[in-house]
Write a protein that holds these residues in place. Structure first.
Motif, PDB file in Angstrom:
ATOM      1  N   MET A 265      99.481 136.287  15.295  1.00  0.00           N
ATOM      2  CA  MET A 265      99.173 135.754  16.615  1.00  0.00           C
ATOM      3  C   MET A 265      99.290 136.847  17.679  1.00  0.00           C
ATOM      4  N   ASP A 266     100.294 137.714  17.528  1.00  0.00           N
ATOM      5  CA  ASP A 266     100.436 138.841  18.450  1.00  0.00           C
ATOM      6  C   ASP A 266      99.215 139.752  18.372  1.00  0.00           C
ATOM      7  N   GLU A 267      98.707 139.925  17.154  1.00  0.00           N
ATOM      8  CA  GLU A 267      97.537 140.774  16.968  1.00  0.00           C
ATOM      9  C   GLU A 267      96.315 140.187  17.664  1.00  0.00           C
ATOM     10  N   LEU A 268      96.210 138.865  17.629  1.00  0.00           N
ATOM     11  CA  LEU A 268      95.107 138.209  18.328  1.00  0.00           C
ATOM     12  C   LEU A 268      95.184 138.486  19.821  1.00  0.00           C
ATOM     13  N   GLY A 269      96.402 138.436  20.358  1.00  0.00           N
ATOM     14  CA  GLY A 269      96.575 138.781  21.760  1.00  0.00           C
ATOM     15  C   GLY A 269      96.159 140.216  22.041  1.00  0.00           C
ATOM     16  N   LYS A 270      96.451 141.118  21.086  1.00  0.00           N
ATOM     17  CA  LYS A 270      96.068 142.526  21.240  1.00  0.00           C
ATOM     18  C   LYS A 270      94.548 142.669  21.265  1.00  0.00           C
ATOM     19  N   VAL A 271      93.848 141.946  20.385  1.00  0.00           N
ATOM     20  CA  VAL A 271      92.385 141.995  20.357  1.00  0.00           C
ATOM     21  C   VAL A 271      91.825 141.652  21.727  1.00  0.00           C
ATOM     22  N   LYS A 272      92.347 140.602  22.313  1.00  0.00           N
ATOM     23  CA  LYS A 272      91.849 140.174  23.632  1.00  0.00           C
ATOM     24  C   LYS A 272      92.155 141.237  24.693  1.00  0.00           C
ATOM     25  N   ARG A 273      93.366 141.800  24.663  1.00  0.00           N
ATOM     26  CA  ARG A 273      93.724 142.813  25.666  1.00  0.00           C
ATOM     27  C   ARG A 273      92.842 144.053  25.543  1.00  0.00           C
ATOM     28  N   VAL A 274      92.550 144.460  24.314  1.00  0.00           N
ATOM     29  CA  VAL A 274      91.730 145.659  24.098  1.00  0.00           C
ATOM     30  C   VAL A 274      90.309 145.429  24.600  1.00  0.00           C
ATOM     31  N   ILE A 275      89.764 144.260  24.322  1.00  0.00           N
ATOM     32  CA  ILE A 275      88.417 143.943  24.811  1.00  0.00           C
ATOM     33  C   ILE A 275      88.374 144.033  26.330  1.00  0.00           C
ATOM     34  N   GLU A 276      89.429 143.538  26.970  1.00  0.00           N
ATOM     35  CA  GLU A 276      89.448 143.492  28.435  1.00  0.00           C
ATOM     36  C   GLU A 276      89.550 144.865  29.081  1.00  0.00           C
ATOM     37  N   LYS A 277      89.770 145.931  28.274  1.00  0.00           N
ATOM     38  CA  LYS A 277      89.700 147.294  28.812  1.00  0.00           C
ATOM     39  C   LYS A 277      88.255 147.673  29.111  1.00  0.00           C
ATOM     40  N   LEU A 278      87.320 146.948  28.459  1.00  0.00           N
ATOM     41  CA  LEU A 278      85.895 147.251  28.650  1.00  0.00           C
ATOM     42  C   LEU A 278      85.166 146.187  29.453  1.00  0.00           C
ATOM     43  N   ALA A 279      85.503 144.926  29.180  1.00  0.00           N
ATOM     44  CA  ALA A 279      84.782 143.830  29.835  1.00  0.00           C
ATOM     45  C   ALA A 279      85.645 142.584  29.860  1.00  0.00           C
ATOM     46  N   GLU A 280      85.327 141.696  30.760  1.00  0.00           N
ATOM     47  CA  GLU A 280      86.040 140.426  30.857  1.00  0.00           C
ATOM     48  C   GLU A 280      85.681 139.538  29.669  1.00  0.00           C
ATOM     49  N   VAL A 281      86.674 138.827  29.156  1.00  0.00           N
ATOM     50  CA  VAL A 281      86.407 137.828  28.119  1.00  0.00           C
ATOM     51  C   VAL A 281      86.051 136.522  28.830  1.00  0.00           C
ATOM     52  N   ASP A 282      84.782 136.133  28.734  1.00  0.00           N
ATOM     53  CA  ASP A 282      84.298 134.979  29.496  1.00  0.00           C
ATOM     54  C   ASP A 282      84.655 133.650  28.838  1.00  0.00           C
ATOM     55  N   GLU A 283      84.622 133.622  27.506  1.00  0.00           N
ATOM     56  CA  GLU A 283      84.931 132.394  26.772  1.00  0.00           C
ATOM     57  C   GLU A 283      85.882 132.702  25.621  1.00  0.00           C
ATOM     58  N   VAL A 284      86.885 131.848  25.450  1.00  0.00           N
ATOM     59  CA  VAL A 284      87.714 131.866  24.246  1.00  0.00           C
ATOM     60  C   VAL A 284      87.558 130.494  23.611  1.00  0.00           C
ATOM     61  N   LEU A 285      86.765 130.428  22.554  1.00  0.00           N
ATOM     62  CA  LEU A 285      86.483 129.160  21.899  1.00  0.00           C
ATOM     63  C   LEU A 285      87.403 128.971  20.696  1.00  0.00           C
ATOM     64  N   LEU A 286      88.132 127.873  20.691  1.00  0.00           N
ATOM     65  CA  LEU A 286      89.008 127.538  19.575  1.00  0.00           C
ATOM     66  C   LEU A 286      88.264 126.578  18.654  1.00  0.00           C
ATOM     67  N   VAL A 287      88.086 126.980  17.405  1.00  0.00           N
ATOM     68  CA  VAL A 287      87.400 126.144  16.422  1.00  0.00           C
ATOM     69  C   VAL A 287      88.437 125.308  15.683  1.00  0.00           C
ATOM     70  N   LEU A 288      88.247 123.986  15.688  1.00  0.00           N
ATOM     71  CA  LEU A 288      89.158 123.062  15.019  1.00  0.00           C
ATOM     72  C   LEU A 288      88.390 122.167  14.055  1.00  0.00           C
ATOM     73  N   ASP A 289      89.021 121.850  12.947  1.00  0.00           N
ATOM     74  CA  ASP A 289      88.464 120.915  11.972  1.00  0.00           C
ATOM     75  C   ASP A 289      88.819 119.503  12.439  1.00  0.00           C
ATOM     76  N   ALA A 290      87.801 118.697  12.744  1.00  0.00           N
ATOM     77  CA  ALA A 290      88.046 117.363  13.299  1.00  0.00           C
ATOM     78  C   ALA A 290      88.767 116.444  12.332  1.00  0.00           C
ATOM     79  N   THR A 291      88.766 116.765  11.046  1.00  0.00           N
ATOM     80  CA  THR A 291      89.399 115.891  10.059  1.00  0.00           C
ATOM     81  C   THR A 291      90.905 116.099   9.961  1.00  0.00           C
ATOM     82  N   THR A 292      91.434 117.130  10.628  1.00  0.00           N
ATOM     83  CA  THR A 292      92.862 117.440  10.482  1.00  0.00           C
ATOM     84  C   THR A 292      93.756 116.635  11.417  1.00  0.00           C
ATOM     85  N   GLY A 293      93.184 115.900  12.362  1.00  0.00           N
ATOM     86  CA  GLY A 293      93.970 115.020  13.215  1.00  0.00           C
ATOM     87  C   GLY A 293      95.049 115.736  14.001  1.00  0.00           C
TER      88      GLY A 293
END
Length: 407
Positions: A309-337
């Motif tokens: 999870m920390d690494e995911l945060g790092k990915v976002k921070r690194v991207i933001e050195k170049l450009a704004e992250v406009d959308e962060v889409l969370l994909v969820l399986d609707a069957t997991t309730g």
């Protein structure tokens, strides 16, 4: 000698036939190995061959790394590996380019599937509320029906209270009146006022950046590929970044999705490469190539793995050195309730989620999960997936969703 001849003659004949077949078999094997579309690593790349728009069709992106002396460089950027982006970013095999269905066609087809898979909820509620006498037992059944549909405790109580009050005011009720009031209350819960538009408009000098996150098995990479088709159908120039470097063949899977609609993919050929490096290079290439949208597919983070999870945060921070992250889409399986809700909360703590993509909303999924997730996070469901087809992804519409449930 005469006794041996009958034995030798069949053996000699078999050897002669085998000798004649060997060249034919070798030629067949050669043809199978060099099937149409396969390219030897030393062959020159033909731009756009087989449908994939290759990065080399455009001006070559700059490969220089950021200087450690740059005052804007943080520890995140300094620690990045250098990721070589292959010239043929889509892979060796050629895939025919497909024309994605327009959004209108997908919405009609998906609504038909939604009617088939979720109308048990609507029909159950209509049957209960159309009873001649609505007593406490009926209201208990209404409440149970809503809870079984994954609506969640708070939204269920809110809906039941509203229905009680309106039924009391109506007195005598026709089936049409019952359906109308149920529709109104359900639409309020699903909340048509939430902004469900995707932020995919190019900025003045940079592309829009979409980061797609989620756990393993929810259909994340497939969702990125399907969303690329949606954007291409809207005449947008798209580039994909394969930052899922841990799952075997994830990059190749994404590149194949891209090839199908003529979209290039930036990926590393090194297994286990630094995901932040791939994301950085993808956004950099998107800026250099002046594309409209860059979409980054990330590894399937397990919400109980703090390091990932920390690494995911790092990915976002690194991207933001170049450009704004406009959308962060969370994909969820609707069957997991409720498990899906728990996942959503953990991801929301790491990255600022701007929208939900609900996959597998057909089959055993309960329509109420849409309400539960939105109430829990305050984040809108923006896209829904209702099948395995390449075009089975569409924008979510609150009123159409409720109408499909009640019809």
């Amino acid at each position: 000698m005469n006794d041996i001849l009958p034995i030798l003659l069949p053996i000699l004949a078999a050897l002669v036939v085998l000798g004649a077949l060997i060249p034919v078999l070798m030629k067949t094997r050669k043809n199978i190995t060099n099937y149409p579309g396969k390219r030897d690593a030393n062959d020159p790349v033909v731009p756009g061959a087989g449908g994939g728009t290759l990065l080399e069709d455009r001006p070559a992106p700059v490969r220089e790394r950021v200087s450690p002396d740059d005052a804007n460089v943080t520890a995140d950027v300094e620690g990045l590996e250098t990721v070589e982006v292959p010239d043929d970013v889509a892979g060796l095999e050629t895939v025919p380019v497909e024309t994605p269905l327009p959004v209108a066609g997908r919405l009609i087809r998906l609504r038909e599937r939604l009617v088939k898979s979720n109308n048990i909820l609507g029909k159950g509620l209509l049957a209960l509320l159309s009873a001649d006498k609505i007593d406490e037992n009926v209201w208990d059944e209404v409440e149970e029906t809503l809870l079984l549909a994954d609506l969640g405790t708070e939204p269920t109580l809110q809906l039941v209270d509203a229905l009680r009050e309106r039924v009391k005011v109506l007195g005598t009720r026709s089936p049409e009146q019952v359906k109308a009031l149920l529709r109104e209350e359900l639409v309020k819960l699903v909340d048509p006022t939430m902004d469900r538009s995707l932020r995919v408009e190019r900025h003045a000098d940079k592309p829009a950046v979409v980061l797609v996150v989620g756990v393993n098995g929810v259909g994340k990479t497939t969702t990125v590929g399907k969303l690329a088709r949606v954007l291409v159908a809207e005449d947008k120039d798209v580039l994909l970044g394969a930052a899922d470097t841990f799952r075997a063949a994830a990059a190749e899977q994404l590149a194949t999705w891209g090839q199908r609609v003529g979209v290039p993919t930036v990926k590393s050929d090194v297994d286990g490469a630094d995901p932040a490096s791939v994301a950085y290079e993808a956004v950099k290439a998107g800026i250099d190539q002046e594309v409209d949208v860059v979409m980054i597919d990330t590894a399937g983070r397990l919400q109980n793995k703090t390091g990932l999870m920390d690494e995911l945060g790092k990915v976002k921070r690194v991207i933001e050195k170049l450009a704004e992250v406009d959308e962060v889409l969370l994909v969820l399986d609707a069957t997991t309730g409720q498990n899906g809700l728990n996942q959503a909360r953990v991801f929301a703590e790491v990255v600022n989620i701007t929208g939900i993509v609900l996959t597998k909303l057909d089959g055993t999924a309960k329509g109420g999960i849409v309400v539960a997730i939105q109430k829990s996070l305050g984040v809108p469901v923006k896209l829904i997936g209702l099948g395995e087809g390449a075009d089975d992804l569409a924008p979510f519409d609150a009123e159409n969703f409720v109408d499909a449930i009640l019809n």
